[in-house]
Design an enzyme around this catalytic site. Structure first.
Site, PDB file in Angstrom:
ATOM      1  N   HIS A 110       1.302   4.978  -2.235  1.00  0.00           N
ATOM      2  CA  HIS A 110       0.395   5.835  -3.249  1.00  0.00           C
ATOM      3  C   HIS A 110       1.957   6.383  -4.184  1.00  0.00           C
ATOM      4  O   HIS A 110       2.563   7.200  -3.420  1.00  0.00           O
ATOM      5  CB  HIS A 110      -0.209   7.001  -2.899  1.00  0.00           C
ATOM      6  CG  HIS A 110      -1.626   6.396  -2.017  1.00  0.00           C
ATOM      7  ND1 HIS A 110      -2.761   6.453  -2.639  1.00  0.00           N
ATOM      8  CD2 HIS A 110      -1.595   5.884  -0.844  1.00  0.00           C
ATOM      9  CE1 HIS A 110      -3.636   5.765  -1.897  1.00  0.00           C
ATOM     10  NE2 HIS A 110      -2.997   5.398  -0.710  1.00  0.00           N
TER      11      HIS A 110
ATOM     12  N   HIS B  80       0.997  -1.271   0.020  1.00  0.00           N
ATOM     13  CA  HIS B  80      -0.021  -0.003   0.067  1.00  0.00           C
ATOM     14  C   HIS B  80       0.822   1.153   0.136  1.00  0.00           C
ATOM     15  O   HIS B  80       1.269   1.592   0.906  1.00  0.00           O
ATOM     16  CB  HIS B  80      -0.800   0.070   1.198  1.00  0.00           C
ATOM     17  CG  HIS B  80      -1.973   0.964   1.398  1.00  0.00           C
ATOM     18  ND1 HIS B  80      -3.364   0.703   1.398  1.00  0.00           N
ATOM     19  CD2 HIS B  80      -1.737   2.505   1.114  1.00  0.00           C
ATOM     20  CE1 HIS B  80      -4.179   1.903   1.384  1.00  0.00           C
ATOM     21  NE2 HIS B  80      -3.060   2.955   1.288  1.00  0.00           N
TER      22      HIS B  80
ATOM     23  N   GLU C  17     -10.588   3.588   7.715  1.00  0.00           N
ATOM     24  CA  GLU C  17      -9.374   4.468   8.089  1.00  0.00           C
ATOM     25  C   GLU C  17     -10.027   5.645   8.766  1.00  0.00           C
ATOM     26  O   GLU C  17      -9.659   5.727  10.007  1.00  0.00           O
ATOM     27  CB  GLU C  17      -8.735   4.806   6.667  1.00  0.00           C
ATOM     28  CG  GLU C  17      -7.550   5.900   6.790  1.00  0.00           C
ATOM     29  CD  GLU C  17      -7.111   6.483   5.757  1.00  0.00           C
ATOM     30  OE1 GLU C  17      -7.616   6.499   4.596  1.00  0.00           O
ATOM     31  OE2 GLU C  17      -5.946   7.118   5.785  1.00  0.00           O
TER      32      GLU C  17
ATOM     33  N   ASP D  52       1.780   3.826   3.075  1.00  0.00           N
ATOM     34  CA  ASP D  52       0.686   5.004   2.488  1.00  0.00           C
ATOM     35  C   ASP D  52       1.519   6.013   1.417  1.00  0.00           C
ATOM     36  O   ASP D  52       1.517   5.877   0.580  1.00  0.00           O
ATOM     37  CB  ASP D  52      -0.096   5.265   3.755  1.00  0.00           C
ATOM     38  CG  ASP D  52      -1.519   5.658   3.223  1.00  0.00           C
ATOM     39  OD1 ASP D  52      -1.777   5.530   2.057  1.00  0.00           O
ATOM     40  OD2 ASP D  52      -2.331   6.307   4.179  1.00  0.00           O
ATOM     41  N   ASP D  53       2.029   7.069   2.309  1.00  0.00           N
ATOM     42  CA  ASP D  53       2.555   8.048   1.870  1.00  0.00           C
ATOM     43  C   ASP D  53       3.504   8.755   2.721  1.00  0.00           C
ATOM     44  O   ASP D  53       3.443   9.599   3.347  1.00  0.00           O
ATOM     45  CB  ASP D  53       1.431   9.299   1.745  1.00  0.00           C
ATOM     46  CG  ASP D  53       0.186   8.929   1.067  1.00  0.00           C
ATOM     47  OD1 ASP D  53       0.207   8.776  -0.249  1.00  0.00           O
ATOM     48  OD2 ASP D  53      -0.847   8.669   1.798  1.00  0.00           O
TER      49      ASP D  53
ATOM     50  N   HIS E  19      -9.786   1.651  -0.158  1.00  0.00           N
ATOM     51  CA  HIS E  19      -9.480   2.286   1.148  1.00  0.00           C
ATOM     52  C   HIS E  19     -11.035   2.379   2.017  1.00  0.00           C
ATOM     53  O   HIS E  19     -11.829   2.598   1.412  1.00  0.00           O
ATOM     54  CB  HIS E  19      -9.220   3.690   1.213  1.00  0.00           C
ATOM     55  CG  HIS E  19      -7.669   3.664   0.855  1.00  0.00           C
ATOM     56  ND1 HIS E  19      -7.199   3.450  -0.335  1.00  0.00           N
ATOM     57  CD2 HIS E  19      -6.693   4.732   1.247  1.00  0.00           C
ATOM     58  CE1 HIS E  19      -5.957   3.737  -0.280  1.00  0.00           C
ATOM     59  NE2 HIS E  19      -5.753   4.743   0.581  1.00  0.00           N
TER      60      HIS E  19
HETATM   61  N1  ADE Z   1      -4.745   8.838  -0.891  1.00  0.00           N
HETATM   62  C1  ADE Z   1      -3.482   9.007  -0.704  1.00  0.00           C
HETATM   63  N2  ADE Z   1      -3.397   8.823   0.673  1.00  0.00           N
HETATM   64  C2  ADE Z   1      -4.508   8.302   1.125  1.00  0.00           C
HETATM   65  C3  ADE Z   1      -5.156   7.840   2.165  1.00  0.00           C
HETATM   66  N3  ADE Z   1      -4.560   7.734   3.413  1.00  0.00           N
HETATM   67  N4  ADE Z   1      -6.429   7.822   2.382  1.00  0.00           N
HETATM   68  C4  ADE Z   1      -7.280   8.131   1.458  1.00  0.00           C
HETATM   69  N5  ADE Z   1      -6.559   8.378   0.369  1.00  0.00           N
HETATM   70  C5  ADE Z   1      -5.505   8.595   0.067  1.00  0.00           C
HETATM   71 ZN    ZN Z   2      -3.624   4.804   1.007  1.00  0.00          ZN
END
Ligand code: ADE
Ligand code: ZN
Length: 324
Positions: free
Chosen positions: A14, A12, A191, A269-270, A188
């Site tokens: 992005h 996971h 969350e 994630d990011d 997703h």
């Molecule tokens: N797009 C990028 N990161 C995300 C996240 N944590 N939740 C939803 N959309 C996303």
């Molecule tokens: Zn994500």
């Protein structure tokens, strides 16, 4: 343990969200794009809430304009993942940022990213994602271009964005189209929204995996269902803590979910938005929750089992997660 050297899977991530701030700033300078409000005085991405995070993210994406930009980004992100021991990864890519849903343009972006991925030491697959707050009609377009280009490294379809917008069922058509094209499915859910969102996503979209799903812990019946059905959660602990879903790792649901028999995996994630990386995630799990090499092997084996890849790749990589 040397945490950066442990072999890892990351399901996971992005691609745009993994762009280092310096990478975005350099492109912004090259292209003369205004980035006021995107970075703080230390050069980090600025946001204070989930909705602001998504807005900053989309502002940063404005400098990623050409297939070459995405190819460069793919190369840089895979190189960084390799430094953290990642051997298999899946990147979430949003066609909305790669030509806005135009099939011809998307093919060019996909070709540039594929070329960059093929030269990396990390085995990569792509999950094209629709953006929930852009709505179901846009998601259909994303699913259509994804279905047209399924195969090669593009092996999955998913959904990110603002989970509070629309219902999961609004996206059923898009997910059906992607499923028929043979793409693995993930979305997703659970969350920023609670257990109902996870339940609706499972029922309406029939996904193989859930992105996050960590708030499922609020409903014991749902936890039991996840365990019974073997639904795989792509858990991103550092992201959840950064976004305030849990105050810290000890309060995070990952241990309780695992103890209840739910299959969990670990990703970032990011990473630059949440000031994390895979080495930090593993170090924190070890130091704060007492995870051992056996625990890491277990989550990585689970991730390879759930990976959207061919069987030869799966068994080749599975061999790296046998406690060696
Ligand atoms: N797009 C990028 N990161 C995300 C996240 N944590 N939740 C939803 N959309 C996303
Ligand atoms: Zn994500």
């Amino acid at each position: 343990m040397n945490f950066s050297e442990i072999a890892k899977t990351e399901l996971h991530l992005h691609l745009e969200g993994a762009a280092p701030p310096a990478f975005i700033r350099r492109l912004a300078q090259e292209k003369n794009v205004n980035m006021d409000g995107v970075f703080d005085e230390n050069g980090a991405y600025v946001w204070t809430s989930f909705v602001e995070f998504l807005a900053t993210y989309e502002r940063a994406c404005e400098v990623l304009k050409t297939p070459e930009d995405f190819g460069r980004l793919m190369g840089a992100v895979l190189e960084e993942q390799a430094r953290h021991g990642v051997v298999y990864t899946e990147h979430f890519l949003a066609p909305d940022f790669c030509g806005g849903g135009d099939l011809g343009a998307w093919k060019e972006y996909l070709a540039a990213m594929t070329e960059a991925a093929k030269t990396s030491s990390v085995e990569a697959r792509f999950v094209s994602t629709c953006v929930r707050h852009m709505g179901p009609e846009q998601a259909k377009i994303t699913a259509m271009v994804s279905a047209e280009t399924a195969g090669g490294l593009l092996t999955g379809f998913g959904m990110g964005g603002d989970e509070s917008q629309f219902t999961a069922a609004d996206f059923a058509y898009a997910f059906d189209m992607a499923r028929e094209a043979g793409l693995g499915l993930t979305s997703h859910a659970g969350e920023v929204e609670g257990p109902d969102s996870v339940r609706e996503t499972l029922d309406a979209l029939k996904v193989d995996r859930i992105g996050h799903g960590v708030r499922s812990i609020e409903d014991p019946a749902l936890v039991q269902r996840l365990a019974d059905e073997g639904v795989v959660l792509e858990v991103c602990p550092g992201s959840n803590i950064s976004l305030g879903v849990f105050p810290d790792l000890k309060a995070h649901s990952i241990s309780r979910l695992r103890e209840s028999g739910v299959v969990v995996t670990v990703s970032t994630d990011d990473p630059p938005y949440f000031h994390t990386d895979m080495t930090a995630e593993y170090r924190d799990l070890s130091e704060q929750l007492g995870w051992t090499q056996d625990d890491f092997d277990a989550i990585n084996q689970a991730a390879m089992k759930a990976a959207f890849c061919d069987e030869a790749t799966r068994s080749k990589l599975m061999a790296k997660f046998n406690g060696a």
